[in-house]
Design a protein around this motif. Sequence first.
Motif, PDB file in Angstrom:
ATOM      1  N   TYR A 228      74.487  54.817 -47.085  1.00 60.58           N
ATOM      2  CA  TYR A 228      75.568  55.796 -47.030  1.00 60.58           C
ATOM      3  C   TYR A 228      74.997  57.219 -46.977  1.00 60.58           C
ATOM      4  CZ  TYR A 228      79.722  58.432 -48.372  1.00 60.58           C
ATOM      5  OH  TYR A 228      80.757  59.331 -48.411  1.00 60.58           O
ATOM      6  N   THR A 229      73.947  57.443 -47.750  1.00 57.17           N
ATOM      7  CA  THR A 229      73.342  58.772 -47.820  1.00 57.17           C
ATOM      8  C   THR A 229      72.560  59.115 -46.558  1.00 57.17           C
ATOM      9  OG1 THR A 229      73.169  58.556 -50.212  1.00 57.17           O
ATOM     10  CG2 THR A 229      71.827  60.255 -49.193  1.00 57.17           C
ATOM     11  N   TYR A 230      71.720  58.186 -46.091  1.00 58.40           N
ATOM     12  CA  TYR A 230      70.819  58.476 -44.983  1.00 58.40           C
ATOM     13  C   TYR A 230      71.307  57.979 -43.621  1.00 58.40           C
ATOM     14  CZ  TYR A 230      67.641  59.767 -48.691  1.00 58.40           C
ATOM     15  OH  TYR A 230      67.077  60.365 -49.779  1.00 58.40           O
ATOM     16  N   GLY A 231      72.352  57.173 -43.586  1.00 54.77           N
ATOM     17  CA  GLY A 231      72.934  56.724 -42.326  1.00 54.77           C
ATOM     18  C   GLY A 231      72.033  55.863 -41.471  1.00 54.77           C
ATOM     19  N   TRP A 232      71.330  54.921 -42.098  1.00 53.80           N
ATOM     20  CA  TRP A 232      70.437  54.043 -41.344  1.00 53.80           C
ATOM     21  C   TRP A 232      71.200  53.164 -40.366  1.00 53.80           C
ATOM     22  CZ3 TRP A 232      68.189  52.432 -46.637  1.00 53.80           C
ATOM     23  CH2 TRP A 232      67.309  53.415 -47.081  1.00 53.80           C
ATOM     24  N   ILE A 233      72.279  52.545 -40.840  1.00 56.54           N
ATOM     25  CA  ILE A 233      73.085  51.664 -39.998  1.00 56.54           C
ATOM     26  C   ILE A 233      74.475  52.266 -39.914  1.00 56.54           C
ATOM     27  CG2 ILE A 233      74.041  49.355 -39.716  1.00 56.54           C
ATOM     28  CD1 ILE A 233      71.704  48.323 -41.409  1.00 56.54           C
ATOM     29  N   THR A 234      74.898  52.588 -38.725  1.00 57.83           N
ATOM     30  CA  THR A 234      76.210  53.190 -38.493  1.00 57.83           C
ATOM     31  C   THR A 234      77.072  52.226 -37.686  1.00 57.83           C
ATOM     32  OG1 THR A 234      75.503  54.236 -36.448  1.00 57.83           O
ATOM     33  CG2 THR A 234      75.174  55.502 -38.484  1.00 57.83           C
ATOM     34  N   PRO A 235      78.362  52.479 -37.562  1.00 56.20           N
ATOM     35  CA  PRO A 235      79.199  51.606 -36.715  1.00 56.20           C
ATOM     36  C   PRO A 235      78.712  51.563 -35.268  1.00 56.20           C
ATOM     37  CG  PRO A 235      80.588  52.931 -38.143  1.00 56.20           C
ATOM     38  CD  PRO A 235      79.189  53.423 -38.332  1.00 56.20           C
ATOM     39  N   GLN A 236      78.144  52.637 -34.780  1.00 58.90           N
ATOM     40  CA  GLN A 236      77.625  52.646 -33.418  1.00 58.90           C
ATOM     41  C   GLN A 236      76.393  51.743 -33.278  1.00 58.90           C
ATOM     42  OE1 GLN A 236      78.355  55.524 -35.124  1.00 58.90           O
ATOM     43  NE2 GLN A 236      80.316  55.841 -34.095  1.00 58.90           N
ATOM     44  N   THR A 237      75.649  51.583 -34.349  1.00 58.08           N
ATOM     45  CA  THR A 237      74.467  50.721 -34.329  1.00 58.08           C
ATOM     46  C   THR A 237      74.847  49.263 -34.129  1.00 58.08           C
ATOM     47  OG1 THR A 237      73.406  52.231 -35.887  1.00 58.08           O
ATOM     48  CG2 THR A 237      72.390  50.083 -35.622  1.00 58.08           C
ATOM     49  N   VAL A 238      75.925  48.835 -34.726  1.00 55.19           N
ATOM     50  CA  VAL A 238      76.321  47.428 -34.650  1.00 55.19           C
ATOM     51  C   VAL A 238      77.399  47.175 -33.601  1.00 55.19           C
ATOM     52  CG1 VAL A 238      75.644  46.886 -37.005  1.00 55.19           C
ATOM     53  CG2 VAL A 238      77.932  47.748 -36.561  1.00 55.19           C
TER      54      VAL A 238
ATOM     55  N   LEU B 229      78.271  45.852 -30.548  1.00 57.20           N
ATOM     56  CA  LEU B 229      77.625  44.929 -29.626  1.00 57.20           C
ATOM     57  C   LEU B 229      78.263  44.915 -28.242  1.00 57.20           C
ATOM     58  CD1 LEU B 229      77.150  41.925 -32.068  1.00 57.20           C
ATOM     59  CD2 LEU B 229      75.506  43.701 -31.481  1.00 57.20           C
ATOM     60  N   PHE B 230      79.504  45.343 -28.132  1.00 63.50           N
ATOM     61  CA  PHE B 230      80.217  45.214 -26.872  1.00 63.50           C
ATOM     62  C   PHE B 230      80.513  46.550 -26.200  1.00 63.50           C
ATOM     63  CE2 PHE B 230      81.397  41.581 -29.563  1.00 63.50           C
ATOM     64  CZ  PHE B 230      80.826  40.580 -28.809  1.00 63.50           C
ATOM     65  N   GLY B 231      79.962  47.646 -26.698  1.00 64.17           N
ATOM     66  CA  GLY B 231      80.129  48.946 -26.082  1.00 64.17           C
ATOM     67  C   GLY B 231      81.539  49.508 -26.197  1.00 64.17           C
ATOM     68  N   ARG B 232      82.258  49.165 -27.220  1.00 65.31           N
ATOM     69  CA  ARG B 232      83.620  49.645 -27.385  1.00 65.31           C
ATOM     70  C   ARG B 232      83.677  51.127 -27.703  1.00 65.31           C
ATOM     71  NH1 ARG B 232      85.713  44.578 -30.936  1.00 65.31           N
ATOM     72  NH2 ARG B 232      85.612  43.065 -29.266  1.00 65.31           N
ATOM     73  N   ALA B 233      82.656  51.650 -28.381  1.00 65.55           N
ATOM     74  CA  ALA B 233      82.649  53.085 -28.715  1.00 65.55           C
ATOM     75  C   ALA B 233      82.558  53.911 -27.443  1.00 65.55           C
ATOM     76  CB  ALA B 233      81.489  53.408 -29.639  1.00 65.55           C
ATOM     77  N   ASN B 234      81.825  53.463 -26.445  1.00 62.47           N
ATOM     78  CA  ASN B 234      81.706  54.191 -25.179  1.00 62.47           C
ATOM     79  C   ASN B 234      83.024  54.195 -24.422  1.00 62.47           C
ATOM     80  OD1 ASN B 234      79.029  54.579 -25.793  1.00 62.47           O
ATOM     81  ND2 ASN B 234      78.333  52.816 -24.607  1.00 62.47           N
ATOM     82  N   VAL B 235      83.776  53.110 -24.487  1.00 64.80           N
ATOM     83  CA  VAL B 235      85.067  53.034 -23.807  1.00 64.80           C
ATOM     84  C   VAL B 235      86.067  53.976 -24.478  1.00 64.80           C
ATOM     85  CG1 VAL B 235      87.022  51.519 -23.289  1.00 64.80           C
ATOM     86  CG2 VAL B 235      84.677  50.677 -23.031  1.00 64.80           C
ATOM     87  N   ALA B 236      86.064  54.000 -25.807  1.00 59.75           N
ATOM     88  CA  ALA B 236      86.984  54.875 -26.542  1.00 59.75           C
ATOM     89  C   ALA B 236      86.647  56.342 -26.314  1.00 59.75           C
ATOM     90  CB  ALA B 236      86.953  54.539 -28.022  1.00 59.75           C
ATOM     91  N   ALA B 237      85.369  56.662 -26.185  1.00 60.30           N
ATOM     92  CA  ALA B 237      84.963  58.059 -25.981  1.00 60.30           C
ATOM     93  C   ALA B 237      85.306  58.529 -24.573  1.00 60.30           C
ATOM     94  CB  ALA B 237      83.462  58.188 -26.220  1.00 60.30           C
ATOM     95  N   ALA B 238      85.366  57.622 -23.611  1.00 60.49           N
ATOM     96  CA  ALA B 238      85.636  57.994 -22.231  1.00 60.49           C
ATOM     97  C   ALA B 238      87.114  58.308 -21.987  1.00 60.49           C
ATOM     98  CB  ALA B 238      85.173  56.884 -21.278  1.00 60.49           C
ATOM     99  N   GLU B 239      87.970  57.788 -22.843  1.00 61.74           N
ATOM    100  CA  GLU B 239      89.414  57.975 -22.627  1.00 61.74           C
ATOM    101  C   GLU B 239      89.868  59.320 -23.008  1.00 61.74           C
ATOM    102  OE1 GLU B 239      91.415  54.876 -24.705  1.00 61.74           O
ATOM    103  OE2 GLU B 239      90.720  53.371 -23.348  1.00 61.74           O
TER     104      GLU B 239
END
Length: 94
Positions: free
Chosen positions: A72-82, A84-94
């Motif tokens: 939580y403090t250092y942000g090693w693993i974020t939702p973007q890290t996991v 797997l299907f590139g959904r964050a890129n689709v949401a950002a493009a809209e």
Amino acid sequence: MRWTSALAIYVLFWSFSVFLVLPFGVRTTREAGGDHVPGQADSAPHEFRAGRLALRVTIVATILFGLFLLNYTYGWITPQTVDLFGRANVAAAE
């Protein structure tokens, strides 16, 4: 993170750790060489030690919570890290 949130998350880690730790170190009556009580399940533990279980659970929960807090403090693993299907890129493009 507020201390009340951290406490609530620690309690969740503790309660989930019970199910993680519970099966380890259990010896049935047959394995311990004791007398079988009529009506007792064959898989029932021979001797249940709640104090020892609570100590083990507390140790495991503290380690897991420590890892969570460090993440939580250092942000090693974020939702973007996991993602797997590139959904964050689709949401950002809209």
